[in-house]
Each structure stands twice: as C-alpha cells, then as structure tokens.
Enzyme design. Structure first.
Site, PDB file in Angstrom:
ATOM      1  N   ILE A  70      -2.937  53.134   9.544  1.00  0.00           N
ATOM      2  CA  ILE A  70      -2.595  52.567   8.147  1.00  0.00           C
ATOM      3  C   ILE A  70      -3.048  51.437   7.810  1.00  0.00           C
ATOM      4  O   ILE A  70      -3.693  50.939   6.960  1.00  0.00           O
ATOM      5  CB  ILE A  70      -1.075  52.756   7.801  1.00  0.00           C
ATOM      6  N   THR A 128       3.439  48.815  11.011  1.00  0.00           N
ATOM      7  CA  THR A 128       3.871  48.792  12.483  1.00  0.00           C
ATOM      8  C   THR A 128       4.506  50.118  12.825  1.00  0.00           C
ATOM      9  O   THR A 128       5.187  50.364  13.652  1.00  0.00           O
ATOM     10  CB  THR A 128       4.760  47.696  12.672  1.00  0.00           C
ATOM     11  N   HIS A 180     -30.218  72.072   9.621  1.00  0.00           N
ATOM     12  CA  HIS A 180     -30.831  70.835   9.448  1.00  0.00           C
ATOM     13  C   HIS A 180     -31.392  70.604   8.271  1.00  0.00           C
ATOM     14  O   HIS A 180     -31.868  71.373   7.496  1.00  0.00           O
ATOM     15  CB  HIS A 180     -32.094  71.003  10.466  1.00  0.00           C
TER      16      HIS A 180
END
Length: 462
Positions: A180, A267, A441
C-alpha cells in the site's frame, strides 16, 4: 423476520462472490452491508480506486517523460487533480453498481446496515432480526496504525484518506514500505510530490524475494521516491497543515525527524469485527486477533463460517474470492478447495511486481535442492519498446523433478504474466512444460518462456 439458507456479512470480494456462488447453488441468500454501496474496502476505498490513480499518474508520467522519445511532441499536460479524483469516483461507481446488479440478477437480498450476530443462526441488522441456517463472516479488514499516532485523515492519513486528498501535497512521508505504501507513494511521486518512505526493516516489501525487492527499490528511487530504512517511528506530531515524523535509526539509535504536508500510515491492516457479536458467542480468535477456522472455514461456533481478511492468510482480495466460492460449495454439501500454495501477489507500481509460490530464501531455509532460471526484460524486444527493460523473471524449480516451485518477476504487466505460472503450478507442470509451449512474438510473455528455458539448456536471447 426473514429466514435464509445463508447470510453473508460483508460485501467485499470475498462476501459478494460467496453470496453469488451460494445463490448459484440454489441457496436462499442475503448479504449484509452497512456502506451506501456494495463492494467493501476493495471497490470503495482500496484496490479499485488506487488502481485508477495509479493508471492516471502513470499516463501523466509517460506524457512528461517518454512521449518526446517516441516523437509525440507538444505541450506537456498539467494535473487537474479534482478531475482525476472525479475519474476515480466514476470508476468506483461503475464497479459498485456492477456488484449491485449481480445481487439483483442472482436474487440475493441486500440487508442494508451493519450486521451483528445476536445468537446462533441469527443476524440483527438495525432493528430487523433475520434467521439463517448458515452465517458467513466476510467483514474484511481496516488500516492498522502505530501506538501514539492519531489519524485525522487530513494530515495524518491511512490509505483511505490518501485516496481522498483534495490536492497533491508538496511533500509526503509514507510510514511502511509494503504494498500500500509503495503504490500510493508512487501515485503522488509521479504527480510531483516529494515522497519519503520510512521503513522499520532494512529492506522494502517484507517477505518478498530479496533480489526483486532491491531492484524495485532502485527503480522507485530513480522515479523520485526517497527511502529511510531501519527506522523505528516514535511519534507523529501533527498540526493543521503539517506534520513531523520522529524516528530512531536502529543501527546506531540516532534520533531524527522529517517534516511533510501529509503523512500516510501504511503499516498494515487488521481484521474488522466491530460490534460483530462473534466473541459474545464464544467465538475463538488466533493470537493475532483473527477468527480461527478449520480447513473448511468453519469457526468453533456451529453454523458460522469465516473467510477473507478476518482469518489467517494473506489479506488479498483474490484469496478472499477463492475462499468465498469454496465455503459456498461446503455449505451446499459439496467439496470446497483453495490451493494456498498458488496464490499470486502483485504490487501495481511501474514496473509491476508479481510473485507466486516459494522464494529463494524460503527454499534455502527448507533445505530444498532447487534450480534458478532467470531472464532479464532487456532481452525482450517488446519490453524495450516501452522503456521497461530493467526488470527480470526468476523461475524456481526442483533440481531433480524440474517441477515449478515459485516465480518472481518485476517488469511490464507482471501482474498478468504471473498467471501463466499459476496455472502451470496448479497442474504440477515442469519448467520444461512452459519452455516447450509456443509464446507469441513480440510479447512480454516470451520472458516467461525464456526463464523456463534458462532452467534447462539455457535461454535463447540471454
């Protein structure tokens, strides 16, 4: 009084997916949600709005840094943050209204309000009491903070407040170098904000492959993010328009501080169970405050199940979705299954980071004999064309059986590329199986094949 086969508490990705699967399996289902809109944290104040701002800020970065390199000349765009926020709100509205449509389509009742389990098989919403044979707790999580830090969602903010800022601040301190913090820090750094990330550990993105983490930090530093690692935040002194973050450097106990217009406290998150009533019924919790469940997502209270962020495991929307579908199967008398060894994780910075399975560090600690197949995106023509050749793919395989044990990559569209390996691991595939599969590709996905080839005789374009 209404009676249901299943009442799901919470309408986030785990809850609404669970409700839909229950309804599809013929169960009379209701979903409880106290917000004005469905979708939980993810759709309202999490995954979806953050990705909208990440996309908008990335487009701005491309316009101001790379357009002229491609011959796209003209005046560089300016940031109208109010309009950007309106764009974000529109994206939220499209998604939340989509979930509401799905509820109606599947004949799921929306019980509007905050739900409380008032007895076994009983959920009270407001003044209304509803009966259910089964209750699924999917109430999600909320931001956690540090002791002594007061959140006002104006100067000192959580991820919720960071998504609603009225203007781009001149400076921001992000406490915590997890997913975050890095995503929101990237948004504001791209828009011209001076961003400093303060992290307790001596590295970013705890639990991630160490080599990937170092590469991501180096790349984000080039993009303007500053890092203070090994720093224990002591306090945040907030005023009306400024804040000071006080921290102590762990290596020498030196005290230091940094000022900012906004402080983002990133946190981590904790289970959200306010006034849920589960504890009042004797519901068992883990040492970390999560609801304890068995391998069928049953709690110790008969008839009550729990999924998503309120139980153990990574707090990821797709993990909750898987559990939501699985628990619906269990309730319907079928077999519900979640392979917790194959749950991808993604960081939506630019470049993106994605991982699944074991890291090198984990395999070493477990004493597993493994091989590493690595390929840099500098050898991928498509990646170089979009100025994202700095990253790489790392494939980890069993040295004896060649079975894939994990994959970690940093580069363009990593969050989409990882699923090739998720499918391979789900089917017990080897690196050779991926290496022998033709890849179009030029695509970013060729890097995945090259990493698989590197587990054998060697990559072609290395």
């Amino acid at each position: 009084m209404s009676e249901y086969d299943v009442i799901v508490i919470g309408s986030g990705p785990g809850g609404y997916v669970c409700a839909i699967r229950c309804a599809q399996l013929g169960l009379k289902t209701a979903i409880v949600e106290g917000r004005e809109t469905l979708g939980g944290t993810c759709l309202n104040v999490g995954c979806i709005p953050s990705k909208a701002l990440l996309h908008a800020s990335h487009m701005y970065h491309e316009a101001t840094h790379n357009f002229t390199k491609m011959g796209l000349m003209g005046k560089s765009p300016s940031v109208d943050f109010k309009t950007m926020q309106e764009y974000k709100s529109g994206v939220i509205a499209q998604n939340t209204s989509g979930v509401e449509f799905l509820m109606k389509k599947n004949k799921i009742d929306w019980l509007k309000g905050w739900g409380k389990i008032t007895a076994k098989g009983e959920v009270t919403v407001g003044k209304d009491v509803h009966k259910a044979k089964n209750i699924v707790i999917a109430s999600g999580s909320e931001p956690s903070s540090l002791p002594g830090i007061e959140i006002d969602e104006k100067v000192v903010v959580t991820s919720t407040g960071a998504l609603e800022l009225p203007k781009v601040p001149k400076s921001m301190v992000v406490i915590g170098a997890g997913v975050i913090g890095l995503e929101m820090g990237s948004v504001y750094a791209r828009l011209g904000c001076d961003v400093t990330v303060v992290e307790f550990l001596d590295h970013i993105t705890p639990g991630m492959d160490a080599e990937i983490a170092k590469t991501l930090q180096r790349t984000l530093k080039k993009q303007g993010l500053n890092f203070v690692l090994g720093a224990a935040v002591q306090s945040v002194d907030a005023k009306k328009t400024k804040a000071t973050v006080n921290y102590k450097l762990r290596k020498d106990e030196t005290d230091a501080s940094i000022d900012a217009d906004v402080v983002l406290v990133a946190t981590g998150r904790k289970p959200f169970m306010d006034n849920l009533g589960f504890d009042g019924l004797g519901g068992e919790l883990t040492e970390r405050g999560q609801i304890k469940t068995d391998d069928q997502w049953r709690t110790n209270v008969d008839g009550i199940f729990a999924i998503g962020d309120v139980i153990e495991g990574p707090m990821l929307a797709h993990k909750a979705e898987d559990e939501g579908m699985a628990v619906a199967e269990v309730i319907a008398g079928k077999h519900g299954h979640v392979n917790y060894g194959v749950i991808p994780g993604v960081i939506y910075t630019t470049p993106e980071v994605a991982s699944v399975g074991k890291t090198q560090e984990e395999l070493k600690d477990e004493g597993v004999d493994f091989k590493v197949g690595k390929f840099t995106f500098m050898g991928n023509g498509r990646a170089k064309a979009v100025f994202q050749g700095e990253g790489f793919v790392k494939l980890l395989v069993d040295a004896k059986t060649d079975r894939i044990l994990g994959c970690h990559l940093i580069g363009p569209s990593a969050g989409d590329l990882i699923h090739e390996i998720c499918v391979a691991m789900e089917f017990g595939a080897s690196a050779q199986d991926v290496a022998m599969t033709c890849h179009a590709h030029p695509t970013f996905s060729e890097a995945m094949r090259e990493a698989a080839l590197a587990c054998g005789d060697g990559a072609i374009h290395a």
